[in-house]
Design an enzyme around this catalytic site. Structure first.
Site, PDB file in Angstrom:
ATOM      1  N   GLU A 184      38.529 -10.599 -17.622  1.00  0.00           N
ATOM      2  CA  GLU A 184      38.300  -9.485 -18.554  1.00  0.00           C
ATOM      3  C   GLU A 184      39.569  -8.686 -18.845  1.00  0.00           C
ATOM      4  O   GLU A 184      39.502  -7.471 -19.038  1.00  0.00           O
ATOM      5  CB  GLU A 184      37.231  -8.534 -18.016  1.00  0.00           C
ATOM      6  CG  GLU A 184      35.851  -9.127 -17.940  1.00  0.00           C
ATOM      7  CD  GLU A 184      34.784  -8.056 -17.742  1.00  0.00           C
ATOM      8  OE1 GLU A 184      35.095  -6.991 -17.189  1.00  0.00           O
ATOM      9  OE2 GLU A 184      33.640  -8.295 -18.171  1.00  0.00           O
ATOM     10  N   GLU A 253      29.071 -13.847 -17.822  1.00  0.00           N
ATOM     11  CA  GLU A 253      28.387 -12.803 -17.043  1.00  0.00           C
ATOM     12  C   GLU A 253      27.267 -12.191 -17.866  1.00  0.00           C
ATOM     13  O   GLU A 253      27.520 -11.396 -18.769  1.00  0.00           O
ATOM     14  CB  GLU A 253      29.353 -11.675 -16.632  1.00  0.00           C
ATOM     15  CG  GLU A 253      30.370 -12.078 -15.603  1.00  0.00           C
ATOM     16  CD  GLU A 253      31.259 -10.907 -15.158  1.00  0.00           C
ATOM     17  OE1 GLU A 253      30.829  -9.729 -15.263  1.00  0.00           O
ATOM     18  OE2 GLU A 253      32.392 -11.182 -14.717  1.00  0.00           O
TER      19      GLU A 253
HETATM   20  C1  GAL Z   1      32.488  -7.063 -15.197  1.00  0.00           C
HETATM   21  C2  GAL Z   1      33.421  -7.757 -14.203  1.00  0.00           C
HETATM   22  C3  GAL Z   1      32.684  -8.167 -12.943  1.00  0.00           C
HETATM   23  C4  GAL Z   1      31.849  -7.028 -12.446  1.00  0.00           C
HETATM   24  C5  GAL Z   1      30.910  -6.556 -13.545  1.00  0.00           C
HETATM   25  C6  GAL Z   1      30.044  -5.398 -13.163  1.00  0.00           C
HETATM   26  O1  GAL Z   1      33.199  -6.300 -16.074  1.00  0.00           O
HETATM   27  O2  GAL Z   1      34.004  -8.893 -14.775  1.00  0.00           O
HETATM   28  O3  GAL Z   1      33.600  -8.580 -11.974  1.00  0.00           O
HETATM   29  O4  GAL Z   1      32.686  -6.008 -12.041  1.00  0.00           O
HETATM   30  O5  GAL Z   1      31.649  -6.125 -14.629  1.00  0.00           O
HETATM   31  O6  GAL Z   1      29.253  -5.709 -12.109  1.00  0.00           O
END
Ligand code: GAL
Length: 844
Positions: A184, A253
């Site tokens: 990210e 994600e």
């Molecule tokens: C995203 C990140 C993850 C985690 C998630 C929130 O931005 O890539 O590692 O932090 O947010 O749980």
């Protein structure tokens, strides 16, 4: 490598490939539609499990439950600071046994997406960076900086080599089909300017040069250079498009819930909304989706980031913190995965044709040759009926219907066929054990203790003019840093003095002349502490001992590694004689890194002069406590309930179960009594537990316990009563299901050869979580218009009087049962009303 060696290696790999199970040893490529395994496009469902957030003993079960839930791929970060705590000294044992974890995933027949980073974020301490990295001269993290790039490359190459040596890449016959570099960066890269741009180009070519034989991804990186696939992270990714037509649409994600902070309420995400988001993604051309998290687990030890990330990393994931399936989330998503897989041939054949079916209504059709699959979506917040291909379809608000044959609905994301369960923690009083003897009654005399000295007590303390930044000083060797000063006053000190302290965070305790005078803490939104503590000074010498503490180091943001912590000032005394203020900031302070008890190794329970007289100190700050206990019997997961304690860290048989902080209570407002899944979700939309401690229960993995005698050691900072501590085991309570006449039939009845299978009516199915159990009672059954949820169903104005006896007859004594949800079964208690059947059962 010389050309001849290259050819030899190629032949060797090829030889291995034909002699290992055919699932692996694959050529992984990608195109516009999907990842391709050996030239065939695939639709993948993936889920994140972070191996250090559970124990190796839990891994096989978590992986099996993931497979049973319909996952093809397990995604994990690699946690640099866990593996290389000291530069050049590696740790890949226990919870850090990455090779074993990857092999277990392979043994279950699943693939792996290895997110090497090596920046992770992940609510993990310092985002995964080792602290020693910060002390390399001239280093700047995550930018075009030679010392940083050298270290990043060294660690990334080390992991890639490790995987290669064990033949774990798909190209070698292993399960790893994807790797990630960075994480990210595109979300925070602006302040890094041109150096950030060149860093990303460097990261891409560095990764590519490692020759893993499988594709690399960069998530949230719109400018990811070829051949990196840029992927999406978020609650919804249906609108995402990759930065080149030759790249597939991938979602790395999909947040299945959200993380918990100390001081925050508990977030949850309704499964209807997750299922909607997932279906929308595949509807609009996606072919790879990953749940972050599928199992969240626990931030043991001092691994949690933040600051203020709680020890629980449950995440409201389909498998809960303790490894228990969370229903109906897990089951409804499993059904969804089956529905998507029924469409796989159509999904990989072509791009969707998207048409509007009216306001907020959208159809996507994947049609090629003889295959046809359709997704019908209602993205509005009111229910609707629509016409598609000459048939009429009911489309509930905020839902997607999946039609694997472009005609029959196999699943609607808002209609849950899966059963739900309630689970609860059953309190067991702490059975204490004398070192050599039998089980004893719960009593304070079974606790022993050691008082941690207030202020400077170690001989490695040092003095310095001015206030220091904490992380630079402690290198995160401990949460604690003492700032001590002694100051002399003439005999006429004012009684009204106020000690003013400003700190970058994260919390502090102020002791005046050996007594706790006040405390302050930041929160997850603002770590800074700004306190005014009324104090009483005495004539002559006064000691000011400030204990500053970190609660997990910052893990996210531009230049997050430089934000700092600790009492950087000013520190002043206000309202002295004649109302004057003196600034203590630039005085000569004495510093102590960490606690005496930490240096002595008290956490092991086996060293130290423990006091065991009957006058156990309660509500005394800075106290170490120790007891022996008998593990709760059985196999149910175990937690310690720290209600009654203040804040600190706890160890079971020498293993840290994490920081506890049951006194940090979430705000009173922000929780709705029920959360409407319709409409866009955000991390603050669905919260529970307002006005209550953020976390009272702390997971103790079964494998850390011995059946007989176990040692529990606590360090309590602010004051608590250890005799109130209890154990709890997590148990499944009721089994429920609520299915309406308008639900599609269970997905397993879908049979591509028989039209009748697709048309059969809705069925309510119940199955005891453990196959050895039977349904022993029906606590509630209603056919008509029942309302409520598992554990609190109510009859509606319409209800068949036969429901209970019919359900009892069908279910009691069996480990599972199925009942047709129809007036043919129950008669019709109210005409022209869509009826439903709600059942609550229990298994023994
Ligand atoms: C995203 C990140 C993850 C985690 C998630 C929130 O931005 O890539 O590692 O932090 O947010 O749980």
């Amino acid at each position: 490598m010389r050309e001849a060696t290259k050819i030899l290696v190629f032949h060797l790999v090829w030889f291995l490939c034909i002699h290992v199970p055919p699932m692996f040893c694959a050529n992984v490529t990608y195109d516009h539609r999907a990842l391709l395994i050996d030239g065939k496009r695939r639709v993948f469902i993936s889920g994140s499990i972070h191996y250090p957030r559970s124990t190796p003993q839990m891994w096989p079960d978590l992986i099996q439950k993931s497979k049973d839930g319909g996952l093809d791929v397990i995604e994990t970060y690699v946690f640099w600071n866990f593996h290389e705590p000291v530069r050049g000294q590696y740790y890949f044992e226990g919870r850090g046994d990455l090779v074993n974890f990857v092999k277990l995933v392979a043994a279950a027949g699943l693939y792996v997406h290895l997110r090497i980073g090596p920046y992770a974020c992940a609510e993990w301490n310092y985002g995964g960076f080792p602290l020693w990295l910060h002390f390399i001269p001239g280093i700047k993290f995550r930018t075009d900086n030679e010392p940083f790039k050298a270290e990043m490359q060294r660690f990334t190459a080390k992991i890639v080599d490790m995987m290669k040596q064990e033949n774990l890449y798909a190209s070698q016959g292993g399960p790893i089909i994807l790797s990630q570099i960075e994480n990210e960066y595109g979300n925070i890269d602006k302040p890094y300017g041109a150096a950030g741009k060149s860093y990303i180009k460097w990261a891409a070519s560095m990764a590519t040069s490692l020759n893993t034989g499988v594709p690399w991804v960069m998530c949230q990186q719109p400018d990811a250079p070829d051949p990196m696939i840029n992927t999406c992270n978020g609650f919804y990714c249906d609108q995402f498009t990759p930065n080149a037509n030759a790249k597939p649409k991938m979602w790395t994600e999909n947040w299945s819930g959200w993380f918990l902070s100390f001081g925050g309420a508990v977030p949850y995400r309704p499964v209807e909304d997750i299922a909607f988001a997932v279906a929308r993604f595949y509807q609009r051309g996606g072919t790879f989706q990953n749940y972050y998290m599928y199992h969240g687990g626990t931030n043991f030890g001092r691994t949690s980031g933040g600051p203020f990330i709680s020890t629980s990393y449950d995440y409201d994931a389909p498998i809960d913190e303790y490894g228990i399936i969370r229903q109906p989330k897990w089951g409804h998503l499993r059904d969804l995965h089956k529905a998507i897989k029924l469409c796989e041939e159509a999904l990989i054949a072509t791009d969707p044709t998207i048409t509007s079916l009216g306001s907020n209504l959208e159809a996507a059709v994947y049609k090629s040759g003889t295959v046809c699959a359709a997704f019908l979506a209602n993205i509005g917040t009111s229910d609707s009926t629509t016409n598609f291909n000459g048939n009429s379809y009911q489309l509930p608000a905020w839902s997607v219907s999946i039609l694997p044959d472009c005609k029959n609905v196999v699943l609607n994301t808002a209609k849950i066929n899966s059963a739900s369960t309630t689970s609860s923690f059953i309190t067991q009083s702490l059975k204490l054990k004398e070192d050599g003897g039998g089980a004893l009654e719960d009593s304070s005399s079974e606790w022993s203790w050691i008082s941690e000295p207030i202020g400077i007590s170690k001989n490695d303390s040092f003095s310095k003019f001015g206030l220091v930044e904490q992380i630079n000083t402690t290198a995160d060797k401990s949460d604690y840093l003492w700032y001590s000063l002694s100051i002399d006053f003439e005999d006429d000190v004012s009684a009204q003095t106020v000690l003013h302290i400003e700190s970058l965070g994260h919390a502090l305790h102020a002791f005046i002349n050996g007594k706790l005078a006040g405390s302050g803490k930041g929160n997850s939104g603002n770590a800074k502490v700004n306190v005014d503590i009324p104090i009483t000074l005495v004539a002559g010498k006064n000691t000011i001992d400030l204990l500053s503490l970190t609660v997990g180091l910052q893990n996210y943001g531009s230049f997050f590694d430089t934000w700092g912590a600790g009492i950087t000032g000013p520190v002043t005394l206000k309202g002295l004689k004649n109302g004057t203020t003196i600034d203590l900031s630039s005085q000569q302070w004495t510093y102590q890194i960490g606690l005496q008890g930490e240096d002595l190794g008290l956490s092991s329970g086996s060293v130290g002069q423990w006091n065991s007289q009957s006058n156990l100190p309660k509500n005394q700050p800075l106290t170490w406590y120790k007891t022996n206990f008998v593990a709760p019997s059985g196999n149910d997961p175990v937690a310690i309930d720290f209600t009654g304690m203040g804040k600190g860290e706890a160890w079971v048989n020498g293993q840290s179960i994490g920081r506890f902080w049951p006194t940090y209570v979430s705000p009173n407002s922000g929780c709705a009594t029920s959360c409407n899944y319709r409409g866009s979700y955000s991390s603050s939309k669905c919260l529970k537990n307002c006005g209550k401690p953020s976390q009272t229960l702390y997971h103790v993995p079964r494998s850390w316990l011995q059946t007989d005698s176990n040692t529990l050691v606590l360090f309590e900072e602010s004051g608590g009563d250890p005799t109130q501590i209890s154990f709890a085991t997590k148990q499944i309570g009721s089994l429920c299901s609520h299915v309406s006449e308008s639900h599609p039939p269970p997905i397993d009845m879908w049979n591509s050869d028989s039209e009748s299978g697709r048309r059969s009516g809705p069925v309510l199915s119940l199955e005891c979580p453990n196959p050895k159990q039977i349904i022993s009672s029906i606590k509630f059954a209603s056919f008509g218009t029942p309302s409520g949820s598992c554990g609190s169903f109510n009859h509606g104005s319409c209800s068949s009087n036969k429901a209970l006896s019919i359900v009892k007859k069908a279910c009691i004594g069996s480990s599972s049962c199925k009942i047709n949800v129809s007036i043919d079964t129950f008669g019709d208690p109210c005409r022209r009303v869509t009826k439903s059947l709600a059942v609550e059962a229990s298994c023994t």
